[in-house]
Design a protein around this motif. Structure first.
Motif, short mmCIF file in Angstrom:
data_model
loop_
_atom_site.label_atom_id
_atom_site.label_comp_id
_atom_site.label_asym_id
_atom_site.label_seq_id
_atom_site.Cartn_x
_atom_site.Cartn_y
_atom_site.Cartn_z
N ASP A 7 -14.81 51.32 71.84
CA ASP A 7 -15.04 50.86 73.21
C ASP A 7 -16.30 51.47 73.82
O ASP A 7 -17.03 50.79 74.54
CB ASP A 7 -13.83 51.20 74.10
CG ASP A 7 -12.62 50.35 73.74
OD1 ASP A 7 -12.78 49.30 73.07
OD2 ASP A 7 -11.50 50.75 74.13
N ASP A 8 -16.55 52.76 73.54
CA ASP A 8 -17.73 53.38 74.14
C ASP A 8 -19.02 52.79 73.59
O ASP A 8 -20.01 52.65 74.32
CB ASP A 8 -17.71 54.90 73.97
CG ASP A 8 -17.81 55.35 72.52
OD1 ASP A 8 -17.26 54.69 71.63
OD2 ASP A 8 -18.45 56.40 72.28
N LEU A 9 -19.04 52.38 72.34
CA LEU A 9 -20.22 51.76 71.75
C LEU A 9 -20.45 50.37 72.36
O LEU A 9 -21.60 50.01 72.68
CB LEU A 9 -20.09 51.65 70.23
CG LEU A 9 -21.25 51.02 69.49
CD1 LEU A 9 -22.58 51.73 69.78
CD2 LEU A 9 -20.97 51.00 67.98
N LEU A 16 -27.07 48.67 77.70
CA LEU A 16 -28.41 48.42 77.17
C LEU A 16 -28.89 47.03 77.56
O LEU A 16 -30.04 46.86 77.99
CB LEU A 16 -28.41 48.60 75.65
CG LEU A 16 -29.71 48.32 74.92
CD1 LEU A 16 -30.85 49.17 75.46
CD2 LEU A 16 -29.53 48.55 73.43
N HIS A 17 -28.04 46.03 77.43
CA HIS A 17 -28.41 44.67 77.85
C HIS A 17 -28.74 44.65 79.35
O HIS A 17 -29.72 44.00 79.77
CB HIS A 17 -27.29 43.67 77.56
CG HIS A 17 -27.16 43.28 76.13
ND1 HIS A 17 -28.23 42.91 75.34
CD2 HIS A 17 -26.08 43.19 75.33
CE1 HIS A 17 -27.81 42.61 74.13
NE2 HIS A 17 -26.50 42.78 74.09
N ALA A 18 -27.94 45.33 80.15
CA ALA A 18 -28.17 45.35 81.60
C ALA A 18 -29.48 46.07 81.93
O ALA A 18 -30.23 45.61 82.80
CB ALA A 18 -26.99 46.03 82.31
N LEU A 75 -33.72 52.78 79.64
CA LEU A 75 -33.67 51.89 78.48
C LEU A 75 -33.81 52.67 77.18
O LEU A 75 -33.03 52.48 76.24
CB LEU A 75 -34.77 50.84 78.61
CG LEU A 75 -34.80 49.72 77.58
CD1 LEU A 75 -33.54 48.87 77.65
CD2 LEU A 75 -36.03 48.86 77.80
N LEU A 76 -34.77 53.57 77.13
CA LEU A 76 -34.98 54.36 75.91
C LEU A 76 -33.78 55.26 75.61
O LEU A 76 -33.39 55.43 74.45
CB LEU A 76 -36.25 55.19 76.02
CG LEU A 76 -37.55 54.38 75.94
CD1 LEU A 76 -38.75 55.27 76.22
CD2 LEU A 76 -37.69 53.72 74.59
N GLY A 80 -31.39 55.00 72.18
CA GLY A 80 -31.08 56.16 71.35
C GLY A 80 -29.59 56.38 71.19
O GLY A 80 -29.11 56.69 70.10
N GLU A 81 -28.84 56.19 72.28
CA GLU A 81 -27.39 56.39 72.22
C GLU A 81 -26.72 55.35 71.32
O GLU A 81 -25.82 55.67 70.54
CB GLU A 81 -26.79 56.35 73.62
CG GLU A 81 -27.11 57.58 74.44
CD GLU A 81 -26.42 57.54 75.79
OE1 GLU A 81 -25.18 57.40 75.80
OE2 GLU A 81 -27.12 57.66 76.81
#
Length: 113
Positions: A7-9, A16-18, A75-76, A80-81
Motif C-alpha cells: 500500500d505504501d508503494l 509521484l503522479h500528483a 518530485l525528485l 527516489g522513494e
C-alpha cells in the motif's frame, strides 16, 4: 488491474503522479523563462529552415522561482522513494521491469477485452 504492491508503494506512486501534474500545471501557467527574456520570431529564408517564435517573458517573482524549486525537489524525492522501495528487491529481470510498468499505470482504467 491486479494490485500486488504494498500500500505504501502504491501511495508513493500516486503522490509521484500528483507531483508531476503539479509541476506541469505550474510550468504551463507561467512564462517560459524564469528570467526576463526578449521574444523572437524567425522566418524561413532568413537563415532558418523553419519558422519559430517565442513570446517575450517578463520573468518570475522570487516566490515563483522558489515554488518551482520546491515542486522539483518534491518530485525528485518521490522518484527516489519509489525507485528505492524495498518491494523491488523481491523481483528481478523481466518481472521487475513489468512490475515497475504496472505500478506506473496502477490507476489507469481497466480495458474490457
Amino acid at each position: 488491474m491486479s494490485n500486488d504492491f504494498p500500500d505504501d508503494l502504491v501511495q508513493l506512486q500516486r503522490d509521484l503522479h500528483a507531483a508531476t501534474a503539479s509541476l506541469k500545471q505550474f510550468l504551463d501557467e507561467h512564462p517560459h523563462s524564469p528570467e526576463p527574456m526578449d521574444g523572437w520570431h524567425r522566418k524561413p529564408g532568413e537563415g532558418y529552415w523553419t519558422e519559430s517564435r517565442r513570446e517575450p517573458s517578463p520573468g518570475w517573482s522570487d516566490e515563483e522561482k522558489q515554488q518551482e524549486t520546491d515542486l522539483r525537489a518534491r518530485l525528485l524525492d518521490l522518484i527516489g522513494e519509489v525507485y528505492a522501495h524495498p518491494h523491488w528487491h523481491t523481483l528481478s529481470g523481466p518481472d521487475l521491469v513489468k512490475a515497475r510498468m504496472r505500478l506506473k499505470h496502477i490507476d489507469d482504467p481497466v480495458e474490457d477485452d
